[in-house]
Design a protein around this motif. Structure first.
Motif, PDB file in Angstrom:
ATOM      1  N   SER A 267       3.602   0.750  25.810  1.00 44.46           N
ATOM      2  CA  SER A 267       3.883   0.836  27.270  1.00 44.46           C
ATOM      3  C   SER A 267       3.530  -0.115  28.268  1.00 44.46           C
ATOM      4  CB  SER A 267       2.714   2.227  27.657  1.00 44.46           C
ATOM      5  OG  SER A 267       1.340   1.688  27.696  1.00 44.46           O
TER       6      SER A 267
ATOM      7  N   MET B 210      -1.810   9.644  31.196  1.00 39.69           N
ATOM      8  CA  MET B 210      -0.710   9.499  30.470  1.00 39.69           C
ATOM      9  C   MET B 210      -0.881   9.579  29.094  1.00 39.69           C
ATOM     10  SD  MET B 210       1.681   8.618  32.454  1.00 39.69           S
ATOM     11  CE  MET B 210       3.017   8.105  31.273  1.00 39.69           C
TER      12      MET B 210
ATOM     13  N   LEU C 147       0.653  12.761  27.018  1.00 32.60           N
ATOM     14  CA  LEU C 147       1.273  12.550  25.768  1.00 32.60           C
ATOM     15  C   LEU C 147       0.920  13.525  24.871  1.00 32.60           C
ATOM     16  CD1 LEU C 147       2.937  10.524  24.075  1.00 32.60           C
ATOM     17  CD2 LEU C 147       0.889   9.398  23.557  1.00 32.60           C
TER      18      LEU C 147
ATOM     19  N   VAL D 272       5.082  14.037  28.165  1.00 32.65           N
ATOM     20  CA  VAL D 272       5.687  12.479  28.170  1.00 32.65           C
ATOM     21  C   VAL D 272       5.900  11.989  26.675  1.00 32.65           C
ATOM     22  CG1 VAL D 272       4.764  11.986  30.406  1.00 32.65           C
ATOM     23  CG2 VAL D 272       3.571  11.322  28.029  1.00 32.65           C
ATOM     24  N   ARG D 273       7.014  11.265  26.620  1.00 25.46           N
ATOM     25  CA  ARG D 273       7.283  10.601  25.352  1.00 25.46           C
ATOM     26  C   ARG D 273       7.040   9.233  25.559  1.00 25.46           C
ATOM     27  NH1 ARG D 273      12.351  12.582  22.604  1.00 25.46           N
ATOM     28  NH2 ARG D 273      13.462  12.803  24.578  1.00 25.46           N
TER      29      ARG D 273
END
Length: 60
Positions: free
Chosen positions: A39, A50, A54, A59-60
């Motif tokens: 990322s 984040m 996740l 989120v992915r």
């Protein structure tokens, strides 16, 4: 590496620290060489948020 997910599946996530910044690394085990993506780098509070998102599938 600060934290990581279980490595029993085809995809492994790692929360890593580089200097004062953090990033999330994804390793997908595919035939041949594993596919590794990273990322953007964030300050710790944003990276930790984040990471939690996740883990909760937001989120992915």
């Amino acid at each position: 590496m600060l934290k990581w997910t279980c490595d029993c599946g085809p995809t492994l996530y790692e929360l890593c620290q580089v200097g004062e910044l953090r990033l999330i690394r994804r390793t997908e085990r595919v035939p041949g060489e594993p596919a590794i993506d990273e990322s953007d780098r964030w300050q710790a509070p944003e990276a930790d948020a984040m990471w939690i998102a996740l883990l909760h599938g937001l989120v992915r």
